[in-house]
Design a protein around this motif. Structure first.
Motif, PDB file in Angstrom:
ATOM      1  N   MET A  38     -20.169 -59.881  59.789  1.00 34.53           N
ATOM      2  CA  MET A  38     -20.353 -58.361  59.288  1.00 34.53           C
ATOM      3  C   MET A  38     -21.606 -58.219  58.971  1.00 34.53           C
ATOM      4  O   MET A  38     -22.291 -59.092  58.516  1.00 34.53           O
ATOM      5  CB  MET A  38     -19.131 -58.290  58.117  1.00 34.53           C
ATOM      6  CG  MET A  38     -19.340 -58.948  56.923  1.00 34.53           C
ATOM      7  SD  MET A  38     -18.283 -58.406  55.459  1.00 34.53           S
ATOM      8  CE  MET A  38     -18.715 -56.678  55.360  1.00 34.53           C
ATOM      9  N   PRO A  39     -22.048 -56.970  58.930  1.00 32.00           N
ATOM     10  CA  PRO A  39     -23.357 -56.627  58.557  1.00 32.00           C
ATOM     11  C   PRO A  39     -23.515 -56.817  56.865  1.00 32.00           C
ATOM     12  O   PRO A  39     -22.629 -56.699  56.218  1.00 32.00           O
ATOM     13  CB  PRO A  39     -23.469 -55.083  58.777  1.00 32.00           C
ATOM     14  CG  PRO A  39     -22.248 -54.500  58.849  1.00 32.00           C
ATOM     15  CD  PRO A  39     -21.309 -55.826  59.527  1.00 32.00           C
ATOM     16  N   TRP A  40     -24.841 -56.611  56.717  1.00 33.19           N
ATOM     17  CA  TRP A  40     -25.035 -56.811  54.980  1.00 33.19           C
ATOM     18  C   TRP A  40     -25.100 -55.278  54.612  1.00 33.19           C
ATOM     19  O   TRP A  40     -25.801 -54.411  55.282  1.00 33.19           O
ATOM     20  CB  TRP A  40     -26.362 -57.467  54.575  1.00 33.19           C
ATOM     21  CG  TRP A  40     -26.698 -57.785  53.494  1.00 33.19           C
ATOM     22  CD1 TRP A  40     -26.255 -58.575  52.606  1.00 33.19           C
ATOM     23  CD2 TRP A  40     -27.454 -56.772  52.600  1.00 33.19           C
ATOM     24  NE1 TRP A  40     -26.895 -58.624  51.358  1.00 33.19           N
ATOM     25  CE2 TRP A  40     -27.636 -57.240  51.227  1.00 33.19           C
ATOM     26  CE3 TRP A  40     -28.028 -55.524  52.708  1.00 33.19           C
ATOM     27  CZ2 TRP A  40     -28.163 -56.637  50.050  1.00 33.19           C
ATOM     28  CZ3 TRP A  40     -28.588 -54.984  51.694  1.00 33.19           C
ATOM     29  CH2 TRP A  40     -28.786 -55.464  50.435  1.00 33.19           C
ATOM     30  N   ILE A  41     -24.522 -55.052  53.470  1.00 32.91           N
ATOM     31  CA  ILE A  41     -24.268 -53.728  52.804  1.00 32.91           C
ATOM     32  C   ILE A  41     -24.652 -53.885  51.268  1.00 32.91           C
ATOM     33  O   ILE A  41     -24.223 -55.003  50.556  1.00 32.91           O
ATOM     34  CB  ILE A  41     -22.809 -53.289  53.036  1.00 32.91           C
ATOM     35  CG1 ILE A  41     -22.596 -53.231  54.559  1.00 32.91           C
ATOM     36  CG2 ILE A  41     -22.761 -51.845  52.164  1.00 32.91           C
ATOM     37  CD1 ILE A  41     -21.076 -52.495  54.612  1.00 32.91           C
ATOM     38  N   ASN A  60     -23.319 -61.315  55.021  1.00 32.36           N
ATOM     39  CA  ASN A  60     -23.621 -62.435  55.192  1.00 32.36           C
ATOM     40  C   ASN A  60     -25.023 -62.609  55.863  1.00 32.36           C
ATOM     41  O   ASN A  60     -25.512 -63.593  56.482  1.00 32.36           O
ATOM     42  CB  ASN A  60     -22.795 -63.485  55.698  1.00 32.36           C
ATOM     43  CG  ASN A  60     -22.158 -63.102  56.803  1.00 32.36           C
ATOM     44  OD1 ASN A  60     -22.606 -62.167  57.486  1.00 32.36           O
ATOM     45  ND2 ASN A  60     -21.166 -63.922  57.636  1.00 32.36           N
ATOM     46  N   ASN A  61     -25.710 -61.522  56.448  1.00 27.65           N
ATOM     47  CA  ASN A  61     -26.937 -61.816  57.272  1.00 27.65           C
ATOM     48  C   ASN A  61     -27.868 -60.916  56.573  1.00 27.65           C
ATOM     49  O   ASN A  61     -28.648 -60.226  57.443  1.00 27.65           O
ATOM     50  CB  ASN A  61     -26.395 -61.210  58.497  1.00 27.65           C
ATOM     51  CG  ASN A  61     -27.289 -61.643  59.589  1.00 27.65           C
ATOM     52  OD1 ASN A  61     -27.980 -62.759  59.557  1.00 27.65           O
ATOM     53  ND2 ASN A  61     -27.663 -60.945  60.576  1.00 27.65           N
ATOM     54  N   GLN A  71     -28.344 -54.293  58.255  1.00 28.10           N
ATOM     55  CA  GLN A  71     -28.448 -54.313  57.125  1.00 28.10           C
ATOM     56  C   GLN A  71     -28.421 -52.542  56.464  1.00 28.10           C
ATOM     57  O   GLN A  71     -29.407 -51.839  56.749  1.00 28.10           O
ATOM     58  CB  GLN A  71     -29.845 -54.944  56.508  1.00 28.10           C
ATOM     59  CG  GLN A  71     -29.964 -56.338  56.669  1.00 28.10           C
ATOM     60  CD  GLN A  71     -31.450 -56.697  56.243  1.00 28.10           C
ATOM     61  OE1 GLN A  71     -32.159 -56.163  55.654  1.00 28.10           O
ATOM     62  NE2 GLN A  71     -31.647 -58.127  56.871  1.00 28.10           N
ATOM     63  N   PHE A  72     -27.585 -52.696  55.719  1.00 32.28           N
ATOM     64  CA  PHE A  72     -27.082 -50.938  55.351  1.00 32.28           C
ATOM     65  C   PHE A  72     -27.586 -51.115  53.863  1.00 32.28           C
ATOM     66  O   PHE A  72     -26.695 -51.652  52.910  1.00 32.28           O
ATOM     67  CB  PHE A  72     -25.988 -50.614  55.632  1.00 32.28           C
ATOM     68  CG  PHE A  72     -25.399 -50.403  56.843  1.00 32.28           C
ATOM     69  CD1 PHE A  72     -25.472 -49.046  57.365  1.00 32.28           C
ATOM     70  CD2 PHE A  72     -24.722 -51.628  57.461  1.00 32.28           C
ATOM     71  CE1 PHE A  72     -25.026 -49.199  59.041  1.00 32.28           C
ATOM     72  CE2 PHE A  72     -24.428 -51.365  58.881  1.00 32.28           C
ATOM     73  CZ  PHE A  72     -24.363 -50.035  59.470  1.00 32.28           C
ATOM     74  N   SER A  73     -28.510 -50.220  53.333  1.00 30.65           N
ATOM     75  CA  SER A  73     -29.060 -50.144  52.128  1.00 30.65           C
ATOM     76  C   SER A  73     -28.959 -48.681  51.525  1.00 30.65           C
ATOM     77  O   SER A  73     -29.438 -47.817  51.916  1.00 30.65           O
ATOM     78  CB  SER A  73     -30.463 -50.467  52.099  1.00 30.65           C
ATOM     79  OG  SER A  73     -30.699 -51.741  52.543  1.00 30.65           O
ATOM     80  N   PHE A  74     -28.383 -48.912  50.550  1.00 33.72           N
ATOM     81  CA  PHE A  74     -27.971 -47.480  49.632  1.00 33.72           C
ATOM     82  C   PHE A  74     -28.929 -47.385  48.370  1.00 33.72           C
ATOM     83  O   PHE A  74     -28.847 -48.342  47.412  1.00 33.72           O
ATOM     84  CB  PHE A  74     -26.716 -47.285  49.219  1.00 33.72           C
ATOM     85  CG  PHE A  74     -25.538 -47.206  50.370  1.00 33.72           C
ATOM     86  CD1 PHE A  74     -25.110 -46.095  50.612  1.00 33.72           C
ATOM     87  CD2 PHE A  74     -25.150 -48.358  50.896  1.00 33.72           C
ATOM     88  CE1 PHE A  74     -24.374 -45.739  51.663  1.00 33.72           C
ATOM     89  CE2 PHE A  74     -24.178 -48.275  51.847  1.00 33.72           C
ATOM     90  CZ  PHE A  74     -23.773 -47.157  52.175  1.00 33.72           C
TER      91      PHE A  74
END
Length: 692
Positions: free
Chosen positions: A1-4, A14-15, A64-67
């Motif tokens: 799954m992507p990193w959030i 985990n990436n 990678q999704f960053s908020f």
């Protein structure tokens, strides 16, 4: 799954940085010659090496999704969970994967002489020369940015099914073709003029002189003899030298790949969690993800699908090696046969240190001008890669719009004709003329995003007073040593992961992240006295020893930063360059009694829009360290050849809570100023070791 990840909140996935499996080999040939004649001892040497890094950089394959908060549709809470639930992502980063085989050669020569001028004076002097060739990729799958360079290694040609073909009426996206608006002017690849395989030129002037002096005062009578203790009881040592850093580390080399045309490297802002290549304003960003890319030299490449191109770890054409100048003066005095005192000054000046600088950051003044002309909210955080259109006559009379690129850098209203901007960075759209719209990407996606360049432009200085006391009680089997250091270290980047002020790196100068103002280390070793009498009792109670280390240290500086891009530069690598404003006195608390707050967050406030903020890069200081480690050991002889050692090791003996630095990112909301991590609690381990 992507990193959030939510700033100040949770993270899953985990990436985050991806795996970089690598094999590193060093081949070395060395030879030294020593020649003694008279009172000189000369040494000469040569060291020849080749280092090879074979690595596969998997990068952020899953994304990678960053908020961070602060985007155009930000809910407005310090807690970013509502943004997450609505899928309002501030930044999405994705790369491909690539294999590289870097190699570099090194030659080191040195000559030195130890000259015993008198029985109590020795002079050491020498010269070292270092040659490190830039690390080159045998596959030549690297790239770097050179402003104005038109690469010829992979001709630009749009894929037949690319929607832009219908817009341009041609597949030719070369620098002179009808679709040149999407050509990455400035992207250099080995083989292009001025772009060697190692990306920068070899430096041949790395000469490093060294000088040292040792003197033992000879006075045998008088007050000077009393002060120095007589011949052989004191010494004065001084030294000065230049020291160069070796080849560029593999971690930095790994950041050169995978990037276009050998892999995707995209950072997209203000998009949705479910559709990362669809921006919140409706703009569709190309998605070239397709595993490992390996185009053959000369084959055409559709560069438009890589936009906006984000380049990490770029190396300039001139990258001189890092070096430091180290100097010291030490006084040593033996007060008794078993008591030694040493006092010294030690200093280091670091020059041309490696740091990261974005040479393509968004222009905050343009963003502020757009808000003034078109209304508040037109341009905001993470908006440097968006498209903006200023209709004819929209600029009021006397109002000036600053342009980030184009033949004219300012327009004062009223304007005619209309103005079109595709990105707000200096190299966003290299062929774009904002005044005519000619050469601007028609789909509103700029060619380049941030261009992070590794520059040897940093500097540091370190000064310290160092005191050592060594006391032995031989008859009691006790040895005690205490070392105290009073020091200060200042730099403008403590590692290449620190992003400096892209406008003026000197403004990032502050306390080093590793600065430790006061540090006292006390060690002891005590061999317990033997018990005489019955043999079995001696076997249990004899041959025991206990040793320990006590450390007392003031805290490390706290990194103060911001991640909501109020500086309007959209320049995110390991961190953003923004910092809050310091609006009050910096006060610290005991976290145990203040809801885990270590400092008062009210001393800081979000900076004014379009500014980096006036808070220092680091501020002194975080929680102090008080730690005690003890080891208990016993030797058990079996015979003349065999013995067993039993060890019991107690780390953080008194189980004291020792907090790590508090959170220094103001974007983290209620966690700003809080400690959320601590060093290890008490740990105990036992071991048996057989000696034979």
């Amino acid at each position: 799954m992507p990193w959030i990840g939510l700033e100040g909140g949770f993270s899953i996935g985990n990436n985050y940085q991806g795996e970089i499996p690598q094999v590193v080999n060093t081949y070395q040939l060395t030879n030294n010659l020593t020649r003694i004649w008279g009172n000189h001892t000369a040494k000469f040497g040569v060291d020849v090496r080749q280092q090879r890094y074979l690595m596969t950089n998997f990068g952020a394959l899953n994304g990678q999704f960053s908020f961070f908060g602060g985007g155009p549709n930000n809910i407005g809470y310090t807690n970013l969970v509502p943004n997450y639930l609505l899928g309002l992502v501030d930044s999405y980063y994705q790369t491909g994967a690539q294999t590289s085989h870097f190699y570099s050669n090194a030659v080191y020569l040195f000559a030195q002489d130890s000259w015993k001028i008198t029985p109590n004076v020795t002079l050491n002097y020498g010269l070292r020369w270092e040659l490190n060739t830039p690390a080159a990729d045998r596959f030549r799958r690297v790239q770097s940015f050179r402003a104005g360079l038109a690469s010829t290694q992979f001709p630009c040609r749009l894929d037949p099914d690319n929607p832009l073909v219908g817009v341009f009426g041609s597949q030719d996206c070369s620098p002179t073709g009808p679709a040149r608006a999407v050509f990455p002017l400035g992207l250099g690849i080995p083989g292009d003029e001025g772009v060697p395989d190692g990306l920068f030129r070899t430096y041949y002037r790395a000469f490093a002189p060294r000088l040292g002096l040792a003197w033992s005062p000879p006075w045998q009578s008088g007050w000077l003899a009393k002060l120095t203790g007589g011949p052989g009881n004191s010494s004065v040592r001084a030294g000065w030298g230049m020291f160069y850093n070796g080849p560029i580390e593999g971690l930095i080399l790994a950041q050169l790949v995978p990037q276009p045309p050998f892999g995707i490297s995209s950072n997209i802002t203000n998009m949705f969690l479910s559709t990362p290549f669809l921006r919140q304003d409706g703009t569709i960003v190309p998605n070239p993800s397709n595993g490992i890319l390996n185009p053959r030299r000369g084959d055409p490449v559709d560069y438009s699908v890589f936009r906006p191109i984000l380049l990490y770890g770029q190396l300039p054409a001139e990258l001189r090696p890092q070096y430091s100048v180290q100097y010291s003066l030490t006084l040593q005095r033996k007060l008794q046969d078993d008591l030694l005192v040493q006092v010294g000054y030690v200093g280091t000046q670091g020059h041309r240190l490696l740091l990261t600088r974005d040479i393509n950051f968004g222009n905050p003044q343009t963003c502020l001008d757009l808000n003034r002309i078109l209304g508040p909210g037109t341009c905001g955080p993470f908006g440097a890669d968006n498209e903006y259109f200023v209709p004819a006559g929209a600029i009021p009379a006397g109002v000036t719009l600053h342009l980030p690129y184009g033949p004219q850098r300012t327009v004062t209203g009223p304007n005619n004709p209309a103005i079109r901007l595709v990105g707000l960075r200096p190299f966003s759209s290299p062929f774009c003329n904002p005044l005519t719209g000619e050469g601007c990407p028609p789909d509103g996606v700029p060619v380049f995003a941030s261009l992070f360049e590794r520059q040897t432009a940093g500097n540091s200085n370190y000064h310290s007073l160092q005191v050592l006391v060594d006391k032995r009680f031989e008859e009691k089997g006790i040895q005690i040593q205490a070392a105290y250091t009073w020091s200060k270290s200042i730099d403008n980047a403590s590692s290449f992961e620190n992003i400096v002020n892209p406008i003026n790196p000197r403004l990032s100068r502050s306390l080093s992240l590793f600065d430790a103002r006061h540090r006292l280390v006390v060690t002891f070793d005590y061999r317990l006295p033997k018990v005489t009498g019955r043999r079995w009792l001696g076997g249990i109670l004899n041959n025991w020893a206990v040793s320990g280390i006590a450390v007392y240290q003031t805290g490390f500086p706290i990194r103060i930063t911001s991640s909501d891009d109020l500086e309007l530069m959209n320049s995110f690598d390991f961190e953003l360059p923004g910092q809050p404003d310091l609006v009050g006195r910096f006060r610290t608390f005991d976290p145990r009694r203040n809801n885990l707050y270590f400092f008062d967050p009210a001393a800081f406030a979000p900076q004014e829009l379009g500014t980096i903020g006036n808070a220092p890069r680091t501020i002194c200081c975080g929680p102090s360290i008080h730690n005690y480690d003890v080891t208990l050991r016993k030797n058990i002889p079996i015979n003349e050849r065999l013995r067993i050692e039993f060890r019991g090791e107690f780390y953080n003996l008194f189980n004291q809570t020792q907090f790590l630095n508090p959170r220094g990112n103001i974007t983290e909301g209620e966690n700003f100023g809080r400690v959320t991590r601590a060093r290890d609690p008490r740990q105990i381990q036992f071991a048996l070791k057989l000696f034979f």
